[in-house]
Design a protein around this motif. Structure first.
Motif, PDB file in Angstrom:
ATOM      1  N   ILE A 209       0.856  -1.188   0.000  1.00 21.40           N
ATOM      2  CA  ILE A 209       0.000   0.000   0.000  1.00 21.40           C
ATOM      3  C   ILE A 209       0.890   1.235   0.000  1.00 21.40           C
ATOM      4  O   ILE A 209       1.691   1.427   0.913  1.00 21.40           O
ATOM      5  N   ASP A 210       0.761   2.056  -1.032  1.00 24.93           N
ATOM      6  CA  ASP A 210       1.609   3.232  -1.180  1.00 24.93           C
ATOM      7  C   ASP A 210       0.772   4.507  -1.084  1.00 24.93           C
ATOM      8  O   ASP A 210      -0.236   4.652  -1.779  1.00 24.93           O
ATOM      9  N   TRP A 211       1.214   5.377  -0.204  1.00 28.84           N
ATOM     10  CA  TRP A 211       0.538   6.657   0.017  1.00 28.84           C
ATOM     11  C   TRP A 211       1.386   7.797  -0.536  1.00 28.84           C
ATOM     12  O   TRP A 211       2.597   7.850  -0.289  1.00 28.84           O
ATOM     13  N   ASP A 212       0.745   8.683  -1.261  1.00 27.30           N
ATOM     14  CA  ASP A 212       1.356   9.943  -1.670  1.00 27.30           C
ATOM     15  C   ASP A 212       0.459  11.055  -1.132  1.00 27.30           C
ATOM     16  O   ASP A 212      -0.588  11.354  -1.707  1.00 27.30           O
ATOM     17  N   ILE A 213       0.867  11.629   0.009  1.00 28.96           N
ATOM     18  CA  ILE A 213       0.039  12.687   0.605  1.00 28.96           C
ATOM     19  C   ILE A 213       0.522  14.069   0.192  1.00 28.96           C
ATOM     20  O   ILE A 213      -0.082  15.082   0.563  1.00 28.96           O
ATOM     21  N   GLY A 214       1.607  14.126  -0.594  1.00 26.40           N
ATOM     22  CA  GLY A 214       2.114  15.393  -1.080  1.00 26.40           C
ATOM     23  C   GLY A 214       3.108  16.040  -0.134  1.00 26.40           C
ATOM     24  O   GLY A 214       3.165  15.729   1.055  1.00 26.40           O
ATOM     25  N   ALA A 215       3.898  16.947  -0.684  1.00 24.40           N
ATOM     26  CA  ALA A 215       4.832  17.734   0.130  1.00 24.40           C
ATOM     27  C   ALA A 215       4.065  18.859   0.818  1.00 24.40           C
ATOM     28  O   ALA A 215       3.168  19.471   0.232  1.00 24.40           O
ATOM     29  N   TYR A 216       4.428  19.125   2.067  1.00 24.29           N
ATOM     30  CA  TYR A 216       3.732  20.163   2.836  1.00 24.29           C
ATOM     31  C   TYR A 216       4.497  21.477   2.734  1.00 24.29           C
ATOM     32  O   TYR A 216       5.703  21.539   2.993  1.00 24.29           O
ATOM     33  N   ASP A 217       3.787  22.530   2.335  1.00 20.00           N
ATOM     34  CA  ASP A 217       4.369  23.866   2.231  1.00 20.00           C
ATOM     35  C   ASP A 217       4.116  24.617   3.533  1.00 20.00           C
ATOM     36  O   ASP A 217       2.961  24.914   3.876  1.00 20.00           O
ATOM     37  N   ILE A 218       5.177  24.908   4.267  1.00 19.16           N
ATOM     38  CA  ILE A 218       5.031  25.553   5.570  1.00 19.16           C
ATOM     39  C   ILE A 218       4.423  26.947   5.439  1.00 19.16           C
ATOM     40  O   ILE A 218       3.612  27.374   6.281  1.00 19.16           O
ATOM     41  N   LYS A 219       4.785  27.667   4.391  1.00 21.00           N
ATOM     42  CA  LYS A 219       4.298  29.043   4.232  1.00 21.00           C
ATOM     43  C   LYS A 219       2.802  29.077   3.930  1.00 21.00           C
ATOM     44  O   LYS A 219       2.050  29.854   4.529  1.00 21.00           O
ATOM     45  N   THR A 220       2.363  28.258   2.979  1.00 28.77           N
ATOM     46  CA  THR A 220       0.943  28.281   2.593  1.00 28.77           C
ATOM     47  C   THR A 220       0.098  27.334   3.424  1.00 28.77           C
ATOM     48  O   THR A 220      -1.121  27.377   3.377  1.00 28.77           O
ATOM     49  N   ARG A 221       0.787  26.432   4.186  1.00 26.08           N
ATOM     50  CA  ARG A 221       0.116  25.419   5.006  1.00 26.08           C
ATOM     51  C   ARG A 221      -0.816  24.541   4.173  1.00 26.08           C
ATOM     52  O   ARG A 221      -1.922  24.209   4.572  1.00 26.08           O
ATOM     53  N   THR A 222      -0.328  24.207   2.994  1.00 24.03           N
ATOM     54  CA  THR A 222      -1.084  23.334   2.094  1.00 24.03           C
ATOM     55  C   THR A 222      -0.166  22.242   1.562  1.00 24.03           C
ATOM     56  O   THR A 222       1.062  22.343   1.626  1.00 24.03           O
ATOM     57  N   TYR A 223      -0.785  21.182   1.015  1.00 23.74           N
ATOM     58  CA  TYR A 223      -0.044  20.089   0.413  1.00 23.74           C
ATOM     59  C   TYR A 223       0.047  20.292  -1.100  1.00 23.74           C
ATOM     60  O   TYR A 223      -0.825  20.922  -1.710  1.00 23.74           O
ATOM     61  N   SER A 224       1.096  19.750  -1.684  1.00 20.04           N
ATOM     62  CA  SER A 224       1.376  19.991  -3.101  1.00 20.04           C
ATOM     63  C   SER A 224       0.417  19.274  -4.034  1.00 20.04           C
ATOM     64  O   SER A 224       0.300  19.645  -5.203  1.00 20.04           O
TER      65      SER A 224
END
Length: 359
Positions: free
Chosen positions: A258-273
């Motif tokens: 099982i492979d998860w890609d939750i994205g990179a987290y952007d600290i400035k925008t507080r969102t995932y890529s």
């Protein structure tokens, strides 16, 4: 002739006769087909940071919405049932964000407000207070409950003076009382899943001996054990997991990648890529050219597509242009070369890679 259930004259405890044992038995039913039997209790366990909470929250949404677990067509939910989630990890806000994001990205559910799902965030140690809190949750939900998740065990464990974490017998009795309380309060169809960590001294195999502390392995009627199949790329939100699921019920269990890609987290925008992506494949089943390599199918596809879009690129450019752990990406390039999906021109000093179109 005895017209009712037979009980012992001295103990008053139930006795089953051969005639009763010869009666037809209902077939095992599923909470999630091929993943967890209905009316069964046990752990979802693994090392720290192995996506246990994500896996459990995804289970909660699948059961509450009757959508296939993790989007896998083999893990269907026969009937939508109520879910009670004890969430002592990270607080309510974190649980809300994860629930909303998993629902939207994995299940295409834009709003969770109508799901038969509630979260109990207060810590009530296993025992009378926990039972009262669970009873409150059943009353508040107001529908038939099929799944109770406790995230995680150590948050609800009574003080050691009451139940020693190293005592098999006291811990086993505690878990036994807990499961009986859940069946009494919720009903015999209920599933109880306890999130627990592997012990640091456990072996590298996915077996019940790796579960933290005493009593959990003995308590388990069904289980899901998870480990990292390859080093995670935490910065890019990539996790490559191996899951072994099993049960003492009439089912041998199965192994899954099982492979998860939750994205990179952007600290400035507080969102995932990117949106969450999950890929599930049975262990040993070849697909997408992987030939049972253990490399995530998603990575193989992304590398092939990158090579196609950048015809004649070097392996260094591929490694820089595709997310993932360097060793896994290198192994994926070699796998695609062996499978003939990428051809390499070695005539130049910098080898050129060409993706071979699929028929």
């Amino acid at each position: 002739m005895n017209d009712g259930p037979l009980t012992g004259a001295n103990s008053g405890l139930r006795i089953y006769t051969a005639a009763e044992l010869a009666e037809s038995v209902p077939e095992m039913e599923w909470l999630i087909t091929g993943w967890w039997p209905l009316g069964s209790h046990g752990p979802l366990s693994g090392p720290k940071k192995v996506m246990k909470s994500y896996m459990a929250l995804a289970e909660a949404i699948a059961v509450a919405s009757d959508k296939p677990y993790l989007g896998n067509s083999e893990w269907t939910v026969p009937e939508a049932l109520g879910v009670i989630y004890f969430a002592a990890e990270g607080g309510v806000s974190l649980t809300q964000r994860r629930l909303q994001r998993i629902a939207r990205d994995v299940y295409d559910i834009k709003d969770i407000k109508d799901l038969p799902l509630i979260v109990l965030p207060e810590i009530a140690p296993f025992g009378p207070k926990f039972d009262e809190y669970l009873d409150d949750g059943v009353s508040a939900l107001g529908v038939s409950v099929g799944l109770v998740i406790v995230d995680s065990v150590y948050n609800y464990h009574p003080p050691e003076k009451n139940v020693s974490v190293s005592n098999l017998y006291s811990r086993g009795q505690m878990f036994g009382r807990l499961s009986h309380s859940v069946y009494r309060i919720v009903g015999p169809q209920a599933v109880l899943i306890l999130l627990d960590n592997f012990r640091k001294t456990g072996n590298d195999e996915l077996d019940l001996d790796s579960i933290s502390q005493s009593g959990m392995a003995e308590f388990a009627d069904s289980w899901c054990l998870i480990k990292h199949r390859d080093d995670p790329d935490v910065n890019n939100g990539l996790f490559y997991l191996r899951a072994e699921i099993g049960s003492r019920q009439d089912w041998p269990g199965a192994g899954w990648d099982i492979d998860w890609d939750i994205g990179a987290y952007d600290i400035k925008t507080r969102t995932y890529s990117n949106r969450i992506k999950v890929n599930c494949s049975p262990c040993g089943r070849a697909s997408s050219g992987s030939a049972g390599s253990g490399i995530p199918d998603q990575m193989l596809t992304e590398i092939w597509e990158f090579a196609k879009a950048n015809d004649g690129c070097s392996s260094r450019l591929i490694l820089a242009g595709v997310k993932g752990h360097q060793n896994t990406k290198s192994a994926a390039i070699e796998t695609l070369e062996r499978a003939g999906r990428i051809l390499v021109d070695r005539s130049a000093q910098t080898h050129k890679h060409h993706a071979v179109p699929y028929e």
